[in-house]
Design an enzyme around this catalytic site. Structure first.
Site, PDB file in Angstrom:
ATOM      1  N   THR A 183       0.857  -1.160   0.000  1.00  0.00           N
ATOM      2  CA  THR A 183       0.000   0.000   0.000  1.00  0.00           C
ATOM      3  C   THR A 183       0.893   1.209   0.000  1.00  0.00           C
ATOM      4  O   THR A 183       2.081   1.083   0.255  1.00  0.00           O
ATOM      5  CB  THR A 183      -0.850  -0.072   1.287  1.00  0.00           C
ATOM      6  OG1 THR A 183      -1.602  -1.265   1.206  1.00  0.00           O
ATOM      7  CG2 THR A 183      -1.745   1.110   1.484  1.00  0.00           C
ATOM      8  N   ASN A 205      -3.273  -3.802  -2.580  1.00  0.00           N
ATOM      9  CA  ASN A 205      -3.240  -4.809  -1.516  1.00  0.00           C
ATOM     10  C   ASN A 205      -1.834  -5.401  -1.419  1.00  0.00           C
ATOM     11  O   ASN A 205      -0.951  -4.762  -0.905  1.00  0.00           O
ATOM     12  CB  ASN A 205      -4.325  -5.863  -1.681  1.00  0.00           C
ATOM     13  CG  ASN A 205      -4.529  -6.634  -0.378  1.00  0.00           C
ATOM     14  OD1 ASN A 205      -4.110  -6.165   0.681  1.00  0.00           O
ATOM     15  ND2 ASN A 205      -5.144  -7.786  -0.418  1.00  0.00           N
ATOM     16  N   ASP A 216      -9.078  -9.162   1.199  1.00  0.00           N
ATOM     17  CA  ASP A 216      -9.409  -8.416   2.418  1.00  0.00           C
ATOM     18  C   ASP A 216     -10.799  -8.775   2.951  1.00  0.00           C
ATOM     19  O   ASP A 216     -11.169  -8.383   4.059  1.00  0.00           O
ATOM     20  CB  ASP A 216      -9.311  -6.899   2.190  1.00  0.00           C
ATOM     21  CG  ASP A 216      -7.883  -6.393   2.426  1.00  0.00           C
ATOM     22  OD1 ASP A 216      -7.047  -7.171   2.908  1.00  0.00           O
ATOM     23  OD2 ASP A 216      -7.615  -5.221   2.113  1.00  0.00           O
TER      24      ASP A 216
HETATM   25  O1  DON Z   1      -6.880  -2.246   2.926  1.00  0.00           O
HETATM   26  C1  DON Z   1      -6.092  -2.899   3.602  1.00  0.00           C
HETATM   27  O2  DON Z   1      -6.112  -2.920   4.805  1.00  0.00           O
HETATM   28  C2  DON Z   1      -5.007  -3.690   2.903  1.00  0.00           C
HETATM   29  N1  DON Z   1      -5.446  -4.017   1.580  1.00  0.00           N
HETATM   30  C3  DON Z   1      -3.755  -2.888   2.899  1.00  0.00           C
HETATM   31  C4  DON Z   1      -2.604  -3.649   2.315  1.00  0.00           C
HETATM   32  C5  DON Z   1      -1.296  -3.109   2.698  1.00  0.00           C
HETATM   33  O3  DON Z   1      -1.186  -2.143   3.405  1.00  0.00           O
HETATM   34  C6  DON Z   1      -0.124  -3.848   2.228  1.00  0.00           C
HETATM   35  N2  DON Z   1       1.051  -3.053   2.510  1.00  0.00           N
HETATM   36  N3  DON Z   1       2.053  -3.062   2.913  1.00  0.00           N
END
Ligand code: DON
Length: 596
Positions: A405, A425, A447
């Site tokens: 992210t 993601n 998720d």
């Molecule tokens: O929305 C979420 O919580 C996850 N899809 C975030 C993924 C994420 O932060 C991966 N990163 N390092």
């Protein structure tokens, strides 16, 4: 003394060329002073084995940008310097990150933006999270006997993607708040996609490490593994993506959700077992939602509500922590770690049961964020002891009547502030690039909760609130947050890191408010994480033998972990903004705007 030289120096860097040269000379004096000094300001790169690209805090009086890639930061800076506002800069940054940070920046994913708007003196948030396709089904990742299908269907390949929201979200922000023409905001992204940009050492390592994932699909391999195994000093050119961005520049939102690009996405999905259809794309809508707000020690917290769980749990945890003199416990002392861990366990346990998309499930936001509920949890926490996670049940004190992210923060000279986290993601999302478009797709379907008791890739558990339903948004941990004081920006922050985002944002708030750290200290400070299940206390980098024993004696299973978060924070002191790119992702960079 050193600190005085540093801050004096930083103020000088923002104005004009003459001042810039002065700053460079002072910088040399400062660097030599620092090298000769027996006590460096910080020995972080030694302790942590990372060398930050950002050598010092950036200062500016006309705005500030911090992102996870210096090219995106410079694009944002350019837009502010042309007189654009924070909205314009954020849109240009998001499109640029889709090119220069393909592991997370995207047009094939989604995210959230929390906003403070100076004109209306109001805060807003926009949800441009992906949605489950119309043809998705609750049990689509389960085998016939109800057990989880271990073919990685929810994390890899066409079936793992939700309907992307990024382009629609940015278009909506542009329509409501933008001041510069839309096409202008995509110019730099198109330039970097077409002409390429130099692959940094850090990016070269990531492309090498992800060779297997990025080689499985031909379209992806041709773009991202062309130079395998020697990526260093090569350019990454993305011609198809440049064409797609040009279409979006000319046609706006419809350039992505209708016409040739939408057809290419839907037919690639159909040919490869994916679900996203033309109907899904045409009907995607981002949603303006009321941001969540609360008070913490006189500061006003403005953060993202569901379908992100981040804001609810930040407020819930701050409400509990408000009952303690945190500073007196000592930063990262065993008492402090003990307290944070117990608080996190309760919050993450509640997350597993009560959080989901509010358009489909009645999330008890008021209950979870009420000071009364926090007090009940506070009464149960006894420092020096720990509750085994198996004994912490979601909502146990509620009366029953009831691994990619990226985050960017932008502040402009007009007083607007933006905190946005968006994502594919996992690193490089689903690994799928849609043929002839250069669009890397998300794997956000992971998720959702595949079934109760089955953890997702971050080890998070879920229940009915987060089960798969067509058009529903999967629960997120992304926590873009703005903190105001006396009606003015205090700081804004956010991070990548999956489930660890919530705990990282919490600690960045505590570091600044309770421990009164400056931006550099608040960013460098080690972070801890506990998410209830699995019952493990993670501590970044390293831990002394003594501390290890102390924490074990309280009852924790301690694991030293790699850094998985990367906060991007901007602060305002008087009229001066400061920004700092988190060294945990070495290309991260903050820079001030010079236009006045
Ligand atoms: O929305 C979420 O919580 C996850 N899809 C975030 C993924 C994420 O932060 C991966 N990163 N390092």
């Amino acid at each position: 003394m050193v600190k005085q030289i540093t801050s004096g120096l930083k103020m000088l860097q923002t104005k004009n060329l003459l001042k810039k040269y002065t700053a460079i000379i002072l910088c040399c004096i400062f660097v030599s002073f620092n090298i000769l000094s027996s006590e460096p300001i910080h020995s972080i790169s030694i302790d942590y084995g990372y060398t930050p690209a950002q050598k010092e805090i950036a200062y500016g009086e006309n705005g500030m940008i911090t992102t996870q890639h210096f090219l995106a930061t410079h694009v944002g800076e350019k837009i502010l310097n042309k007189g654009g506002n924070a909205y314009d800069a954020s849109i240009a940054i998001a499109f640029t990150l889709a090119v220069v940070l393909p592991r997370a920046g995207n047009i094939g994913g989604g995210g959230f933006m929390v906003i403070y708007d100076q004109d209306t003196q109001k805060s807003y948030s926009i949800d441009y999270r992906e949605k489950a396709p119309q043809l998705s089904q609750r049990d689509m990742y389960l085998q016939e006997n109800g057990s989880f299908n271990n073919q990685k269907l929810s994390t890899f390949g066409y079936l793992s993607s939700g309907v992307p929201g990024t382009v629609a979200g940015l278009w909506e922000v542009h329509k409501k708040f933008g001041s510069l023409p839309w096409e202008m905001l995509l110019e730099d992204a198109i330039y970097y996609a077409k002409n390429g940009f130099l692959i940094t050492d850090f990016m070269a390592d990531v492309l090498y490490e992800y060779n297997e994932k990025l080689s499985y699909f031909d379209e992806t391999k041709a773009i991202f593994q062309k130079n395998y195994p020697n990526f260093k000093d090569k350019k990454l050119i993305q011609n198809d993506l440049a064409n797609t961005l040009k279409i979006i520049a000319n046609k706006g939102r419809d350039g992505f959700y209708k016409g040739e690009i939408a057809k290419k996405i839907s037919s690639a999905m159909k040919d490869n077992g994916g679900l996203i259809s033309l109907y899904d794309l045409e009907n995607y809508e981002p949603v303006w939602r009321e941001p969540l707000q609360s008070e913490y020690r006189g500061a006003q917290i403005i953060t993202m509500g569901p379908p992100s769980s981040g804001g609810v749990h930040i407020i819930q945890m701050l409400n509990i922590l408000q009952n303690y003199d945190i500073n007196a416990l000592g930063h990262n002392s065993s008492d402090y770690i003990n307290l944070l861990t117990e608080v996190m366990k309760h919050a993450y346990a509640d997350r597993s049961k009560y959080l989901g998309d509010p358009d489909f499930y009645d999330v008890p936001i008021n209950k979870l964020t009420s000071p009364l509920y926090a007090k009940t949890i506070f009464n149960k926490i006894k420092l020096g002891t720990s509750l085994n996670s198996s004994k912490v049940l979601p909502g146990m004190y509620m009366d029953d009547e009831s691994h990619e992210t990226t985050h960017f923060s932008v502040a402009d000279k007009y007083g607007n502030v933006i905190s946005s986290t968006y994502t594919l993601n996992s690193t490089f999302g689903s690994g799928v690039v849609i043929k002839d478009t250069g669009i890397l797709m998300n794997n956000e379907m992971d998720d959702f909760s595949a079934a109760p008791g089955i953890p997702n890739q971050f080890g998070l558990l879920g229940a009915k609130a987060n089960e798969i339903v067509p058009f529903k948004r999967p629960l997120s941990s992304m926590t873009p947050t703005i903190v105001m004081k006396d009606g003015k920006l205090f700081f804004t922050t956010g991070s990548p890191g999956g489930s660890r985002i919530i705990s990282a944002v919490l600690q960045s708030i505590l570091n600044i408010i309770d421990f009164e750290m400056n931006l550099e200290e608040a960013t460098f400070a080690k972070r801890i994480h506990h998410q209830w299940q699995p019952d493990i206390l993670e501590i970044e980098f390293s831990i002394s033998e003594n501390m290890y024993e102390e924490l074990e004696s309280i009852g924790y299973k301690v694991k030293v972990s790699k850094p998985l978060t990367c906060i991007q924070t901007i602060m305002l002191n008087g009229n001066t903004f400061s920004g700092y790119g988190d060294f945990r992702r070495p290309d991260a960079y903050a820079s001030g705007a010079i236009n006045d």
